[in-house]
Scaffold this motif. Structure first.
Motif, PDB file in Angstrom:
ATOM      1  N   SER A   1       0.753  -1.243  -0.013  1.00  0.00           N
ATOM      2  CA  SER A   1      -0.061  -0.030   0.099  1.00  0.00           C
ATOM      3  C   SER A   1       0.939   1.347  -0.079  1.00  0.00           C
ATOM      4  N   ASP A   2       2.050   0.872   0.531  1.00  0.00           N
ATOM      5  CA  ASP A   2       2.942   2.468   0.311  1.00  0.00           C
ATOM      6  C   ASP A   2       3.320   2.666  -1.030  1.00  0.00           C
ATOM      7  N   TYR A   3       3.297   1.823  -2.078  1.00  0.00           N
ATOM      8  CA  TYR A   3       3.635   2.072  -3.342  1.00  0.00           C
ATOM      9  C   TYR A   3       2.234   2.035  -4.309  1.00  0.00           C
ATOM     10  N   PHE A   4       1.232   2.388  -3.592  1.00  0.00           N
ATOM     11  CA  PHE A   4      -0.144   2.439  -4.626  1.00  0.00           C
ATOM     12  C   PHE A   4       0.061   3.370  -5.512  1.00  0.00           C
ATOM     13  N   GLN A   5       0.462   4.462  -5.144  1.00  0.00           N
ATOM     14  CA  GLN A   5       0.395   5.588  -6.234  1.00  0.00           C
ATOM     15  C   GLN A   5       1.432   5.319  -7.300  1.00  0.00           C
ATOM     16  N   GLN A   6       2.680   4.544  -7.167  1.00  0.00           N
ATOM     17  CA  GLN A   6       3.535   4.452  -8.087  1.00  0.00           C
ATOM     18  C   GLN A   6       2.911   3.080  -8.928  1.00  0.00           C
ATOM     19  N   LEU A   7       2.266   2.075  -8.452  1.00  0.00           N
ATOM     20  CA  LEU A   7       1.520   1.228  -9.102  1.00  0.00           C
ATOM     21  C   LEU A   7       0.811   1.626 -10.225  1.00  0.00           C
TER      22      LEU A   7
ATOM     23  N   VAL B   1      -1.126   3.239 -15.369  1.00  0.00           N
ATOM     24  CA  VAL B   1      -1.711   4.006 -16.402  1.00  0.00           C
ATOM     25  C   VAL B   1      -0.867   4.404 -17.642  1.00  0.00           C
ATOM     26  N   HIS B   2       0.507   4.308 -17.292  1.00  0.00           N
ATOM     27  CA  HIS B   2       1.663   4.515 -18.276  1.00  0.00           C
ATOM     28  C   HIS B   2       1.407   3.382 -19.240  1.00  0.00           C
ATOM     29  N   LEU B   3       1.403   2.266 -18.896  1.00  0.00           N
ATOM     30  CA  LEU B   3       1.401   1.034 -19.820  1.00  0.00           C
ATOM     31  C   LEU B   3      -0.009   0.971 -20.594  1.00  0.00           C
ATOM     32  N   ILE B   4      -1.128   1.534 -20.031  1.00  0.00           N
ATOM     33  CA  ILE B   4      -2.552   1.356 -20.785  1.00  0.00           C
ATOM     34  C   ILE B   4      -2.139   2.271 -21.859  1.00  0.00           C
ATOM     35  N   LYS B   5      -1.460   3.469 -21.702  1.00  0.00           N
ATOM     36  CA  LYS B   5      -1.489   4.579 -22.497  1.00  0.00           C
ATOM     37  C   LYS B   5      -0.544   4.260 -23.711  1.00  0.00           C
ATOM     38  N   GLU B   6       0.500   3.401 -23.545  1.00  0.00           N
ATOM     39  CA  GLU B   6       1.327   2.866 -24.236  1.00  0.00           C
ATOM     40  C   GLU B   6       0.745   1.766 -25.104  1.00  0.00           C
ATOM     41  N   GLY B   7      -0.405   1.179 -24.773  1.00  0.00           N
ATOM     42  CA  GLY B   7      -0.991   0.130 -25.502  1.00  0.00           C
ATOM     43  C   GLY B   7      -0.184  -1.257 -25.000  1.00  0.00           C
ATOM     44  N   LYS B   8       0.154  -1.273 -23.963  1.00  0.00           N
ATOM     45  CA  LYS B   8       0.586  -2.516 -23.347  1.00  0.00           C
ATOM     46  C   LYS B   8      -0.013  -3.058 -22.201  1.00  0.00           C
TER      47      LYS B   8
ATOM     48  N   VAL C   1      -4.275  -5.046 -13.383  1.00  0.00           N
ATOM     49  CA  VAL C   1      -5.249  -4.527 -12.528  1.00  0.00           C
ATOM     50  C   VAL C   1      -4.922  -3.118 -12.270  1.00  0.00           C
ATOM     51  N   VAL C   2      -5.807  -2.177 -12.389  1.00  0.00           N
ATOM     52  CA  VAL C   2      -5.469  -0.822 -12.224  1.00  0.00           C
ATOM     53  C   VAL C   2      -5.857  -0.669 -10.621  1.00  0.00           C
ATOM     54  N   LEU C   3      -5.092  -0.344  -9.754  1.00  0.00           N
ATOM     55  CA  LEU C   3      -5.627  -0.085  -8.295  1.00  0.00           C
ATOM     56  C   LEU C   3      -5.958   1.610  -8.061  1.00  0.00           C
ATOM     57  N   THR C   4      -7.031   1.514  -7.436  1.00  0.00           N
ATOM     58  CA  THR C   4      -7.484   2.919  -7.075  1.00  0.00           C
ATOM     59  C   THR C   4      -7.274   3.096  -5.579  1.00  0.00           C
ATOM     60  N   LYS C   5      -7.154   4.298  -5.343  1.00  0.00           N
ATOM     61  CA  LYS C   5      -7.107   4.939  -4.036  1.00  0.00           C
ATOM     62  C   LYS C   5      -8.561   5.001  -3.451  1.00  0.00           C
ATOM     63  N   THR C   6      -8.615   4.868  -2.321  1.00  0.00           N
ATOM     64  CA  THR C   6      -9.895   4.751  -1.588  1.00  0.00           C
ATOM     65  C   THR C   6      -9.804   5.771  -0.317  1.00  0.00           C
TER      66      THR C   6
END
Length: 156
Positions: free
Chosen positions: A103-109, A114-121, A151-156
């Motif tokens: 959970s300390d790395y959620f934002q980085q993950l 998001v980057h991989l999705i934008k790159e089409g990967k 799986v894209v993690l979202t902050k709650t």
């Protein structure tokens, strides 16, 4: 016995590490991790994983991180975290630095996803629970081929 005379490991993980070390990858430092989910007590399979991960780090003069995969807060508790820490120490191991939490790395993950999705990967999977079961299969029925999913993690 010299390093060249040492018997070749029969452990495929150690063979891969030895190849990487010969190629001077990762500055020659071996770093492993034990990533339990703090949602229950450990079992014998966890003990095997602990010994493999911490033992591999010891064998190669590296370090092992204890990182809790705390991605399901509804099922996790401090009781399990404390129990896992005691069990790892009972087996005779210590980890490098402080205990870590996914959970300390959620934002980085999230940013990587998001980057991989934008790159089409990568893509976001929109299957519902029934469709996921269908793709996964069962003990008696094979699953269906699917794409690799992030799986894209979202902050709650």
């Amino acid at each position: 016995m010299t390093k060249n005379d040492a018997p070749k490991s029969t452990n495929f993980i150690h063979q891969i590490i030895e190849q990487d070390l010969q190629q001077n990858l990762n500055d020659g430092k071996v770093v492993t991790r034990f990533p339990p989910e703090p949602n229950g007590y450990l079992h014998i399979g966890h003990a095997k994983s602990i010994c493999l991960n911490f033992g591999t780090a010891l064998k190669y003069g590296g370090e092992c991180n204890l990182r809790f995969d705390d991605t399901n807060p509804e099922k996790e508790s401090q009781e399990y975290i404390d129990s896992i820490i005691r069990d790892v120490r009972w087996l005779g191991f210590e980890w490098a630095g402080e205990v870590k939490y996914t959970s300390d790395y959620f934002q980085q993950l999230y940013d990587w996803a998001v980057h991989l999705i934008k790159e089409g990967k990568a893509y976001v999977d929109h299957l519902n629970a029934a469709e996921m079961r269908e793709y996964r299969g069962s003990l008696t029925e094979p699953g269906r081929n699917s794409l690799i999913v992030i799986v894209v993690l979202t902050k709650t």
